[in-house]
Scaffold this motif. Structure first.
Motif, PDB file in Angstrom:
ATOM      1  N   ARG A   1     -40.972   3.920  23.589  1.00  0.00           N
ATOM      2  CA  ARG A   1     -40.227   5.127  23.961  1.00  0.00           C
ATOM      3  C   ARG A   1     -40.420   5.417  25.444  1.00  0.00           C
ATOM      4  O   ARG A   1     -41.132   4.712  26.146  1.00  0.00           O
ATOM      5  CB  ARG A   1     -40.667   6.305  23.088  1.00  0.00           C
ATOM      6  N   GLU A   2     -39.816   6.524  25.899  1.00  0.00           N
ATOM      7  CA  GLU A   2     -39.831   6.790  27.337  1.00  0.00           C
ATOM      8  C   GLU A   2     -41.193   7.220  27.858  1.00  0.00           C
ATOM      9  O   GLU A   2     -41.447   7.201  29.049  1.00  0.00           O
ATOM     10  CB  GLU A   2     -38.778   7.856  27.688  1.00  0.00           C
ATOM     11  N   SER A   3     -42.099   7.617  26.961  1.00  0.00           N
ATOM     12  CA  SER A   3     -43.387   8.136  27.413  1.00  0.00           C
ATOM     13  C   SER A   3     -44.484   7.777  26.422  1.00  0.00           C
ATOM     14  O   SER A   3     -44.294   7.863  25.204  1.00  0.00           O
ATOM     15  CB  SER A   3     -43.290   9.663  27.563  1.00  0.00           C
TER      16      SER A   3
ATOM     17  N   VAL B   1     -39.098  15.093   8.402  1.00  0.00           N
ATOM     18  CA  VAL B   1     -38.483  14.654   9.651  1.00  0.00           C
ATOM     19  C   VAL B   1     -39.417  15.036  10.799  1.00  0.00           C
ATOM     20  O   VAL B   1     -39.746  16.213  10.981  1.00  0.00           O
ATOM     21  CB  VAL B   1     -37.109  15.317   9.869  1.00  0.00           C
ATOM     22  N   ILE B   2     -39.873  14.040  11.557  1.00  0.00           N
ATOM     23  CA  ILE B   2     -40.652  14.306  12.769  1.00  0.00           C
ATOM     24  C   ILE B   2     -39.624  14.584  13.857  1.00  0.00           C
ATOM     25  O   ILE B   2     -39.002  13.672  14.407  1.00  0.00           O
ATOM     26  CB  ILE B   2     -41.539  13.097  13.143  1.00  0.00           C
ATOM     27  N   LYS B   3     -39.419  15.844  14.150  1.00  0.00           N
ATOM     28  CA  LYS B   3     -38.265  16.259  14.951  1.00  0.00           C
ATOM     29  C   LYS B   3     -38.215  15.602  16.326  1.00  0.00           C
ATOM     30  O   LYS B   3     -37.161  15.173  16.790  1.00  0.00           O
ATOM     31  CB  LYS B   3     -38.254  17.786  15.102  1.00  0.00           C
ATOM     32  N   PHE B   4     -39.349  15.506  17.009  1.00  0.00           N
ATOM     33  CA  PHE B   4     -39.312  14.966  18.373  1.00  0.00           C
ATOM     34  C   PHE B   4     -39.269  13.439  18.392  1.00  0.00           C
ATOM     35  O   PHE B   4     -39.250  12.822  19.450  1.00  0.00           O
ATOM     36  CB  PHE B   4     -40.458  15.502  19.244  1.00  0.00           C
ATOM     37  N   ALA B   5     -39.210  12.818  17.198  1.00  0.00           N
ATOM     38  CA  ALA B   5     -38.970  11.375  17.123  1.00  0.00           C
ATOM     39  C   ALA B   5     -37.497  11.087  16.839  1.00  0.00           C
ATOM     40  O   ALA B   5     -37.038   9.954  16.992  1.00  0.00           O
ATOM     41  CB  ALA B   5     -39.830  10.750  16.026  1.00  0.00           C
ATOM     42  N   CYS B   6     -36.759  12.127  16.443  1.00  0.00           N
ATOM     43  CA  CYS B   6     -35.357  11.950  16.047  1.00  0.00           C
ATOM     44  C   CYS B   6     -34.474  11.730  17.270  1.00  0.00           C
ATOM     45  O   CYS B   6     -34.625  12.403  18.287  1.00  0.00           O
ATOM     46  CB  CYS B   6     -34.880  13.180  15.266  1.00  0.00           C
ATOM     47  N   ASN B   7     -33.531  10.805  17.159  1.00  0.00           N
ATOM     48  CA  ASN B   7     -32.623  10.464  18.256  1.00  0.00           C
ATOM     49  C   ASN B   7     -31.420  11.399  18.334  1.00  0.00           C
ATOM     50  O   ASN B   7     -30.583  11.261  19.215  1.00  0.00           O
ATOM     51  CB  ASN B   7     -32.142   9.017  18.071  1.00  0.00           C
ATOM     52  N   ALA B   8     -31.335  12.354  17.393  1.00  0.00           N
ATOM     53  CA  ALA B   8     -30.168  13.251  17.303  1.00  0.00           C
ATOM     54  C   ALA B   8     -28.877  12.434  17.242  1.00  0.00           C
ATOM     55  O   ALA B   8     -27.929  12.652  18.004  1.00  0.00           O
ATOM     56  CB  ALA B   8     -30.140  14.243  18.472  1.00  0.00           C
TER      57      ALA B   8
ATOM     58  N   PHE C   1     -35.317   4.937  14.261  1.00  0.00           N
ATOM     59  CA  PHE C   1     -36.222   5.566  15.231  1.00  0.00           C
ATOM     60  C   PHE C   1     -37.543   5.995  14.589  1.00  0.00           C
ATOM     61  O   PHE C   1     -38.396   6.586  15.252  1.00  0.00           O
ATOM     62  CB  PHE C   1     -35.542   6.769  15.908  1.00  0.00           C
ATOM     63  N   GLY C   2     -37.690   5.722  13.306  1.00  0.00           N
ATOM     64  CA  GLY C   2     -38.943   6.061  12.630  1.00  0.00           C
ATOM     65  C   GLY C   2     -39.222   7.543  12.620  1.00  0.00           C
ATOM     66  O   GLY C   2     -40.382   7.966  12.672  1.00  0.00           O
TER      67      GLY C   2
END
Length: 537
Positions: A54-56, A106-113, A214-215
């Motif tokens: 991921r980006e970070s 759902v791990i929200k900040f892992a979701c790609n929207a 995106f897991g």
């Protein structure tokens, strides 16, 4: 329903299994009550300061942190308040602790929207003279700009006619992979466009979590609690679902698996195929007694996601789904008769079994549920190579039939029930139909209600391919299906009624209060899925 990623060992599968392995390893090693290792674990799994996926690297660690909590049966924390990853671990460490709902998260900040549902024009558009896309659109949503088709998303009704008619295949349908995989239409978007689950619809089949690239979706585990029970010196017995064949390598050697469980600290292991035999015999009895005199058709009961969906969406025909106890429950009750104080662990391919085990209206006798993937994590933590084991250990029971071992493959349940009916009624014509995936199961149920399947036995499987395609499996679906069929042929008995334990079916199927039917299954499953008030939305 999508199965495109199944059987492909991706970086996501590696992360999932690494989390299970490390949680298991540290659970085995830490007996002091100090759970500081939980806070350090994300740094061990994601070392260094450079992001890999991921980006970070901070985002990667945060997501792994949430996965660690879910693997320990703990609720998600989110990132909107300061909290230690180890918060609540001491409570979760008690062997009798069960995970708090919701099970699928759902791990929200892992979701790609991802886009929920849209049709878009790609660069393949040639701006042709015929422009059939424009002509066929019922809402006039398609115009041409700079010799390319353009779709007005405000007018578009997502009918897909334009995509079907384009000679270049230039119009593409974009949909959220988790939502495509969900046969219950339970996944939509929140205000930020991220996935959210409607728990009033979800039946916990787990197909969303294995289809999210995106897991971002994961279920809770009881690895930690099972290991705590083992370390506490409890008698812990595993019952392993028929889909186990080939999951850990090799070709289905039960003795090897028994040795592996022994090395993990279990005191015994039995095949759920035993209970599958009992289930087949019970459903055969029910079918003969009830179809067509009392009910027009009968659906099988062993897949909890299918049976809950059928009863939830078609309540007026709920009695057409068999009330027979599932192989998991019947095997556990068989074990309980000989081991009244044991902790019983179901090990299988299925997320929905985690909910089934928690039902209170009909006691399952199952204390914990692990998936094959979680089990593999425990084996890795103990450096157990299944294929290299000599194979030793004994069973309290006789082996199951070929039909019982075939329950894991689509069509196997219905075939076992038909063979059980033919044992007593060899000339009886038993009509059968089966469906794989909840969308197809729904269509089957609708057709049955309209009278298309009067007198039929209906087999429903939430996972395309059957249990071998469950969310907790490790191997490609076709490979496992082939291995299960080969293994079943080695059984010394062929049909369920040949299993001597079938004489106990009427004793095993009733609770202490004499009840057999699980009348509250739908309400209870819905209640078990709802998030706790303090859990992250």
């Amino acid at each position: 329903m999508s199965n495109s990623m199944r059987g492909v060992y991706t970086s996501l599968a590696q992360i999932r299994r690494t989390v299970f392995r490390e949680v298991a390893r540290l659970a085995y090693e830490s007996q002091s009550g100090d759970y500081g290792w939980v806070d350090e674990l994300p740094y061990e799994i994601i070392p260094g300061d450079v992001a890999t996926y991921r980006e970070s690297v901070f985002l990667e660690r945060a997501i792994v942190g949430e996965r660690i909590r879910l693997a320990m049966g703990l609720p998600l924390q989110g990132v909107d308040k300061p909290a230690k990853l180890s918060e609540g671990v001491a409570e979760a460490a008690k062997p009798e602790t069960y995970y708090q709902p919701p099970l699928i998260n759902v791990i929200k900040f892992a979701c790609n929207a991802c886009e929920e549902n849209s049709y878009k024009v790609s660069d393949a558009c040639q701006g042709c003279l015929a422009h059939p896309c424009r002509e066929i659109c019922p809402k006039g949503a398609i115009t041409f700009k700079d010799k390319k088709a353009y779709i007005d998303q405000e007018k578009c009704i997502k009918c897909g006619r334009c995509a079907n008619v384009c000679p270049y295949g230039a119009i593409q349908h974009h949909a959220r992979p988790c939502a495509v995989a969900c046969g219950m239409n339970a996944i939509s978007s929140d205000e930020q466009g991220r996935a959210q689950i409607d728990y009033s619809k979800c039946v916990s089949c787990g197909q969303c979590l294995v289809n999210c690239p995106f897991g971002a979706i994961a279920d809770k585990s009881q690895i930690f609690q099972v290991i705590q029970a083992i370390l506490a010196g409890e008698e812990v017995i595993a019952e392993v679902a028929p889909a186990f064949v080939g999951q850990f390598g090799g070709k289905g050697n039960v003795d090897k698996l028994r040795e592996a469980f022994k090395a993990l600290g279990f005191t015994g292991m039995e095949e759920v195929a035993l209970g599958a035999d009992l289930c087949a015999v019970q459903e055969a009895e029910d079918f003969l007694e009830e179809v067509p005199d009392k009910i027009p058709f009968m659906g099988t009961s062993c897949c909890p996601a299918w049976s809950v969906m059928a009863k939830m969406e078609f309540p007026e025909h709920a009695d057409c789904v068999s009330m027979a106890l599932t192989p998991m429950t019947l095997t556990a009750r068989l074990i309980r008769k000989q081991h009244p104080n044991a902790k019983i662990v179901f090990v299988g391919p299925c997320s929905a079994k985690k909910l089934e085990a928690q039902r209170k209206s009909v006691k399952s006798e199952v204390d914990f549920v692990l998936t094959f993937e979680e089990m593999a994590g425990m084996m890795e933590a103990k450096d157990i190579d299944y294929t290299r084991l000599a194979g030793e250990g004994s069973s309290d029971f006789e082996v199951a039939s070929a039909d019982g071992r075939s329950f894991a493959v689509a069509g196997g349940v219905a075939n076992a029930v038909v063979n059980a009916i033919h044992r007593e009624h060899p000339d009886m014509d038993v009509k059968v139909t089966n469906a794989e995936g909840l969308d197809e199961c729904r269509k089957m149920m609708k057709a049955a209600i309209k009278g298309k399947f009067n007198g039929y036995l209906l087999e429903g499987m939430a996972c395309p391919g059957g249990c071998v395609a469950g969310a907790g499996t490790l191997q490609p679906i076709n490979k496992t299906a082939g291995a299960v069929k080969l293994y079943s042929k080695k059984a010394p008995i062929k049909t369920a009624p040949e299993n001597a334990y079938c004489e106990l079916i009427h004793d095993l199927e009733r609770d202490a209060d004499g009840h057999r039917a699980d009348a509250d299954v739908v309400a209870e499953s819905a209640e078990a899925l709802k998030p706790a008030e303090d859990a992250e939305e």
